[in-house]
Design a protein around this motif. Structure first.
Motif: not given
Length: 120
Positions: A25-43
């Motif tokens: 769901a986090g990865m399906a978020a909209p992103s300007g210019l489809d850059k997807r400038p995120w990383h998710f770290i599960v702790v």
């Protein structure tokens, strides 16, 4: 419309399938210019959760109480290099909201806490 911020949690581990759904769901978020400038770290390691709680002043009790945290990080290498450089903040915020909504849809409680580095 029923999602609320939950600040107290059961000590129950979260199933891998639910974590995967939340991350998707986090990865399906909209992103300007489809850059997807995120990383998710599960702790899930309690020692790491405790150490991370120190990096988020005012939220230690909430974070320490959680069986799992997802750290949403902005990746400056993926962020737009032009006039949309600061869009990574919007993109990671949208991803965070999707994560919260997915957790709620799965019957889990969650809360958004955050800190932005002073160098931003």
């Amino acid at each position: 419309m029923t999602r609320v911020s939950v600040r107290s949690y059961k000590a129950t581990a979260i199933e891998t399938e639910k974590i995967t759904t939340i991350l998707k769901a986090g990865m399906a978020a909209p992103s300007g210019l489809d850059k997807r400038p995120w990383h998710f770290i599960v702790v899930t390691d309690k020692k790491q959760i405790h150490a991370l709680s120190k990096a988020n002043p005012g939220s230690e009790a909430i974070i320490n109480n959680a069986p799992l945290i997802i750290v949403v990080c902005g990746d400056m290498n993926k962020a737009d290099k032009g006039s949309g450089h600061d869009n990574w903040i919007l993109d990671t915020s949208a991803a965070s909201e999707n994560i919260l909504l997915a957790a709620h849809a799965l019957g889990l409680g969650a809360v958004w806490t955050g800190s932005i580095p002073k160098s931003v």
